[in-house]
Design a protein around this motif. Structure first.
Motif, short mmCIF file in Angstrom:
data_model
loop_
_atom_site.label_atom_id
_atom_site.label_comp_id
_atom_site.label_asym_id
_atom_site.label_seq_id
_atom_site.Cartn_x
_atom_site.Cartn_y
_atom_site.Cartn_z
N LEU A 53 0.46 -1.28 0.10
CA LEU A 53 -0.30 -0.36 0.08
C LEU A 53 0.51 1.37 0.47
CD1 LEU A 53 -2.96 -0.97 2.41
CD2 LEU A 53 -2.38 -0.77 -0.29
N ALA A 54 1.40 1.75 0.95
CA ALA A 54 2.96 2.72 0.60
C ALA A 54 4.13 1.99 0.58
CB ALA A 54 2.58 2.91 1.95
N LYS A 55 4.11 1.41 -0.34
CA LYS A 55 6.28 0.98 -0.65
C LYS A 55 7.40 2.23 -0.52
CE LYS A 55 8.78 -2.53 -2.15
NZ LYS A 55 9.08 -3.61 -4.42
N ASP A 56 7.09 3.53 -0.90
CA ASP A 56 7.49 4.18 -1.10
C ASP A 56 7.95 4.75 0.32
OD1 ASP A 56 7.81 4.03 -4.19
OD2 ASP A 56 6.67 5.45 -4.38
N THR A 78 11.16 5.38 4.86
CA THR A 78 11.34 4.93 6.70
C THR A 78 12.99 4.18 7.00
OG1 THR A 78 8.65 5.37 7.25
CG2 THR A 78 10.17 4.22 8.69
N CYS A 79 13.13 2.86 5.91
CA CYS A 79 13.91 2.44 6.51
C CYS A 79 15.43 3.26 6.65
CB CYS A 79 13.99 0.93 5.00
SG CYS A 79 12.83 0.10 5.09
N VAL A 80 15.30 3.59 5.02
CA VAL A 80 16.61 4.68 4.74
C VAL A 80 17.05 5.70 6.15
CG1 VAL A 80 17.46 6.50 3.31
CG2 VAL A 80 16.21 4.76 2.25
N THR A 81 16.06 6.26 6.32
CA THR A 81 15.73 6.27 7.59
C THR A 81 16.70 5.83 8.97
OG1 THR A 81 14.26 8.30 6.86
CG2 THR A 81 15.08 8.19 9.21
N ILE A 93 15.49 -4.22 -0.23
CA ILE A 93 14.59 -5.08 0.23
C ILE A 93 13.34 -4.87 -0.74
CG2 ILE A 93 12.02 -3.69 1.56
CD1 ILE A 93 14.05 -5.99 3.23
N ASP A 94 14.00 -3.44 -1.70
CA ASP A 94 12.97 -2.56 -2.77
C ASP A 94 13.71 -4.13 -4.16
OD1 ASP A 94 11.36 -1.49 -4.49
OD2 ASP A 94 12.87 -0.50 -5.47
N ARG A 95 14.62 -4.79 -3.94
CA ARG A 95 15.23 -5.60 -4.99
C ARG A 95 14.28 -7.09 -4.53
NH1 ARG A 95 20.22 -5.13 -4.44
NH2 ARG A 95 20.19 -6.47 -2.53
N LEU A 96 14.35 -7.75 -3.14
CA LEU A 96 13.59 -8.18 -2.97
C LEU A 96 12.30 -8.32 -2.77
CD1 LEU A 96 16.70 -9.72 -0.36
CD2 LEU A 96 15.88 -10.16 -2.12
N THR A 97 11.30 -7.74 -2.91
CA THR A 97 10.30 -7.94 -2.73
C THR A 97 9.70 -6.91 -3.69
OG1 THR A 97 10.15 -5.31 -1.02
CG2 THR A 97 10.11 -7.58 0.22
#
Length: 88
Positions: free
Chosen positions: A26-29, A34-37, A47-51
């Motif tokens: 629903l809110a990947k971006d 948040t992960c970057v932070t 995470i982006d590549r694996l999902t």
């Protein structure tokens, strides 16, 4: 008492474990920012590549399949162990 209700309850229980993955759908971006932070860009890229987007559908299907199989297993256990003594 109903085998179908038992299987449905297992499916619902398994789908509750899908909550963290729905945020990816629903809110990947926002999730990745948040992960970057908290964890850094490399972690977010991994995470982006694996999902990819289609993986959430696979997780939901597997959760439902696991729920149905769990319901069938529960039905067999109830029949095997509790029907003999009249508890079911």
């Amino acid at each position: 008492r109903s085998p179908n209700a038992l299987a449905a309850s297992y499916c619902v229980f398994n789908l509750t474990s899908m909550g963290p993955f729905f945020s990816l759908l629903l809110a990947k971006d926002a999730f990745l920012s948040t992960c970057v932070t908290y964890y850094g860009q490399e972690y977010a890229d991994t995470i982006d590549r694996l999902t990819p987007d289609w993986i959430i559908a696979v997780f939901v299907v597997l959760a439902l399949l696991g729920g149905i199989l769990g319901g069938m297993f529960g039905k067999k256990l109830l029949k095997k162990h509790f029907a003999k003594v009249g508890a079911v």
